[in-house]
Enzyme design. Structure first.
Site, PDB file in Angstrom:
ATOM      1  N   SER A  86      68.755  45.749 -27.281  1.00  0.00           N
ATOM      2  CA  SER A  86      67.611  45.128 -26.593  1.00  0.00           C
ATOM      3  C   SER A  86      66.559  44.863 -27.648  1.00  0.00           C
ATOM      4  CB  SER A  86      67.045  46.098 -25.547  1.00  0.00           C
ATOM      5  OG  SER A  86      65.714  45.741 -25.219  1.00  0.00           O
ATOM      6  N   TYR A 110      64.639  54.613 -23.260  1.00  0.00           N
ATOM      7  CA  TYR A 110      65.373  53.348 -23.324  1.00  0.00           C
ATOM      8  C   TYR A 110      65.350  52.786 -24.756  1.00  0.00           C
ATOM      9  CZ  TYR A 110      66.915  48.682 -21.941  1.00  0.00           C
ATOM     10  OH  TYR A 110      67.612  47.509 -21.823  1.00  0.00           O
TER      11      TYR A 110
HETATM   12  P1  NAP Z   1      72.216  45.578 -14.117  1.00  0.00           P
HETATM   13  O1  NAP Z   1      72.089  44.351 -13.286  1.00  0.00           O
HETATM   14  O2  NAP Z   1      71.685  46.865 -13.587  1.00  0.00           O
HETATM   15  O3  NAP Z   1      73.752  45.758 -14.554  1.00  0.00           O
HETATM   16  C1  NAP Z   1      74.193  46.904 -15.239  1.00  0.00           C
HETATM   17  C2  NAP Z   1      75.507  47.314 -14.633  1.00  0.00           C
HETATM   18  O4  NAP Z   1      76.019  48.449 -15.370  1.00  0.00           O
HETATM   19  C3  NAP Z   1      75.363  47.765 -13.169  1.00  0.00           C
HETATM   20  O5  NAP Z   1      76.324  47.119 -12.352  1.00  0.00           O
HETATM   21  C4  NAP Z   1      75.624  49.255 -13.264  1.00  0.00           C
HETATM   22  O6  NAP Z   1      76.223  49.802 -12.109  1.00  0.00           O
HETATM   23  C5  NAP Z   1      76.588  49.335 -14.441  1.00  0.00           C
HETATM   24  N1  NAP Z   1      76.673  50.700 -14.935  1.00  0.00           N
HETATM   25  C6  NAP Z   1      75.677  51.600 -15.070  1.00  0.00           C
HETATM   26  N2  NAP Z   1      76.162  52.781 -15.494  1.00  0.00           N
HETATM   27  C7  NAP Z   1      77.494  52.612 -15.652  1.00  0.00           C
HETATM   28  C8  NAP Z   1      78.550  53.477 -16.039  1.00  0.00           C
HETATM   29  N3  NAP Z   1      78.301  54.761 -16.370  1.00  0.00           N
HETATM   30  N4  NAP Z   1      79.818  53.001 -16.079  1.00  0.00           N
HETATM   31  C9  NAP Z   1      80.087  51.716 -15.731  1.00  0.00           C
HETATM   32  N5  NAP Z   1      79.119  50.857 -15.315  1.00  0.00           N
HETATM   33  C10 NAP Z   1      77.840  51.297 -15.281  1.00  0.00           C
HETATM   34  O7  NAP Z   1      71.489  45.364 -15.523  1.00  0.00           O
HETATM   35  P2  NAP Z   1      71.356  44.111 -16.515  1.00  0.00           P
HETATM   36  O8  NAP Z   1      69.931  43.727 -16.558  1.00  0.00           O
HETATM   37  O9  NAP Z   1      72.389  43.092 -16.258  1.00  0.00           O
HETATM   38  O10 NAP Z   1      71.636  44.868 -17.891  1.00  0.00           O
HETATM   39  C11 NAP Z   1      72.877  44.827 -18.557  1.00  0.00           C
HETATM   40  C12 NAP Z   1      72.662  45.363 -19.958  1.00  0.00           C
HETATM   41  O11 NAP Z   1      71.684  44.565 -20.626  1.00  0.00           O
HETATM   42  C13 NAP Z   1      72.133  46.807 -20.020  1.00  0.00           C
HETATM   43  O12 NAP Z   1      72.747  47.479 -21.092  1.00  0.00           O
HETATM   44  C14 NAP Z   1      70.664  46.624 -20.285  1.00  0.00           C
HETATM   45  O13 NAP Z   1      70.104  47.728 -20.947  1.00  0.00           O
HETATM   46  C15 NAP Z   1      70.686  45.410 -21.183  1.00  0.00           C
HETATM   47  N6  NAP Z   1      69.423  44.679 -21.240  1.00  0.00           N
HETATM   48  C16 NAP Z   1      68.876  44.154 -20.115  1.00  0.00           C
HETATM   49  C17 NAP Z   1      67.656  43.488 -20.207  1.00  0.00           C
HETATM   50  C18 NAP Z   1      66.987  42.895 -19.003  1.00  0.00           C
HETATM   51  O14 NAP Z   1      65.818  42.523 -19.131  1.00  0.00           O
HETATM   52  N7  NAP Z   1      67.653  42.775 -17.871  1.00  0.00           N
HETATM   53  C19 NAP Z   1      67.020  43.356 -21.454  1.00  0.00           C
HETATM   54  C20 NAP Z   1      67.627  43.899 -22.576  1.00  0.00           C
HETATM   55  C21 NAP Z   1      68.847  44.555 -22.478  1.00  0.00           C
HETATM   56  P3  NAP Z   1      75.279  50.588 -11.032  1.00  0.00           P
HETATM   57  O15 NAP Z   1      74.314  49.586 -10.526  1.00  0.00           O
HETATM   58  O16 NAP Z   1      76.280  51.079 -10.043  1.00  0.00           O
HETATM   59  O17 NAP Z   1      74.602  51.686 -11.819  1.00  0.00           O
END
Ligand code: NAP
Length: 257
Positions: free
Chosen positions: A141, A154
Site C-alpha cells: 500500500s 496497517y
Molecule cells: P476487501 O474488499 O475487504 O477484500 C479483501 C478480501 O480478503 C475479503 O474478501 C476478505 O474476506 C479476504 N480475506 C481477509 N482475510 C483473509 C484470509 N485470512 N484468508 C483469505 N481471505 C481473506 O479489501 P480491498 O480493498 O479489495 O483490499 C484488497 C487488498 O488491497 C488488501 O490487502 C488491502 O490491504 C489492499 N489495499 C487496499 C486499499 C484500498 O484503499 N482499498 C489500498 C491499499 C491496499 P472477508 O471479508 O471474509 O474478511
C-alpha cells in the site's frame, strides 16, 4: 488475451480489488483460482466468471492458517497442473495509533497481512522453482511509503510486505521468478467503506477530505489496481523485478496545498 493459458491464483478475491482482478484476468484468458475466507463471496466471483465463459474454480482457505494455505496451493496445482501467477491480495485494515491498538487486533492485522503473504509463497515457490518460471504479486500500500494518521498496524504490515518483496526477488531471480508489489492509494472498496464508517463520526465528511488528499481529486476504483496487477502478471512486465508499482492518484509523490 494477455494472460492466455496462464493459471492465476488470487487470494481474497471474493471482494473489492481481488474480485475485480479475478474478472479481468479471466477475460484476458487466464484460468483463475478464486480464494477467500468467505465461501459465499468467493463463489459469487466464481459464478460471475462462469457467466462470461471464463475458466475458474473457487477454493475456500484461510491464508493465515498453515494447513489451509498448504491445501489451497496443493488443490490448485492438482486441478490446474501449476500456478503461473500468485497474487497475494488478501488483507485487512487496522485503525488506531499505537496506544489505541489492542494487542489482539495488532496480531490479527500482522497475521493476515504478513503471514497471509508468507504462507502461500512458501507453498507455491517449490513448484515455481522446479519449473524455473513464475510471477508473484504482493499487495502492499502507499502507506508503506507515507505517514498516515492512526494506521500504525496497517502501515507496519504493508511496509513489511514491500521489504519482503524486494528480499524475495533476490532469492528467486535465479529461478526466473519475478516478484513485485502493488502500492495502491485509497480505492473505493468494501474495505474502505467499513473503515470510513468505523473510524469517523461523519463518514461523508471524511470521504470528502480523503478525496482532496488525492491529486486526482477522486478515489481510485478496484479496476485501476486490477489493470496494474494485469500488467505485472503478464509477460509485458518481464524486466520489472522487486519493484513497487504505485496506483495512488498522486498521493505518494505529490502534495496538495
Ligand atoms: P476487501 O474488499 O475487504 O477484500 C479483501 C478480501 O480478503 C475479503 O474478501 C476478505 O474476506 C479476504 N480475506 C481477509 N482475510 C483473509 C484470509 N485470512 N484468508 C483469505 N481471505 C481473506 O479489501 P480491498 O480493498 O479489495 O483490499 C484488497 C487488498 O488491497 C488488501 O490487502 C488491502 O490491504 C489492499 N489495499 C487496499 C486499499 C484500498 O484503499 N482499498 C489500498 C491499499 C491496499 P472477508 O471479508 O471474509 O474478511
Amino acid at each position: 488475451m494477455r494472460l492466455k493459458d496462464k493459471v492465476v491464483l488470487i487470494t481474497g478475491s471474493g471482494s473489492g480489488i481481488g474480485r475485480s482482478a479475478a474478472l479481468l484476468f479471466a477475460k484476458e484468458g487466464a484460468s483463475v483460482i478464486v480464494n477467500d475466507l468467505d465461501s459465499s463471496k468467493g463463489n459469487e466471483t466464481f459464478e460471475e466468471i462462469r457467466t462470461f465463459g471464463g475458466q475458474s474454480r473457487f477454493i475456500q482457505a484461510d491464508v493465515t492458517h498453515q494447513e489451509s494455505a498448504q491445501n489451497l496451493i496443493r488443490q490448485a496445482i492438482a486441478e490446474f497442473g501449476r500456478v503461473d501467477v500468485l497474487f497475494n491480495n488478501a488483507g485487512i485494515s487496522g485503525v488506531g495509533a499505537i496506544h489505541e491498538v489492542e494487542p489482539e487486533v495488532w496480531d490479527r492485522v500482522v497475521s493476515v497481512n504478513i503471514r497471509g503473504v508468507f504462507l502461500p509463497c512458501k507453498y507455491v515457490l517449490p513448484s515455481m522453482m522446479e519449473r524455473r518460471s513464475g510471477v508473484i504479486i504482493n499487495m502492499s500500500s502507499c502507506v508503506a511509503e507515507i505517514g498516515l494518521a492512526r494506521r500504525a498496524s496497517y502501515a507496519a504490515t504493508k511496509g513489511a510486505v514491500l521489504a519482503l518483496t524486494k528480499s524475495m526477488q533476490v532469492d528467486y531471480a535465479p529461478y526466473n521468478i519475478r516478484i513485485n508489489a502493488l502500492l495502491p492509494g485509497t480505492i473505493m472498496t468494501p474495505f474502505v467503506e467499513d473503515y470510513l464508517k468505523s473510524s469517523y463520526d461523519d463518514p461523508e465528511a471524511a470521504f470528502e477530505s480523503i478525496k482532496k488528499r488525492q491529486l486526482s481529486g477522486e478515489l481510485g476504483r478496484p479496476e485501476d489496481v486490477a489493470h496494474a496487477a494485469l500488467f505485472l502478471a503478464s509477460d509485458e512486465s518481464r524486466f520489472i523485478m522487486g519493484a513497487p508499482l504505485y496506483i495512488d492518484g498522486g498521493v505518494t509523490f505529490g502534495k496538495n496545498a
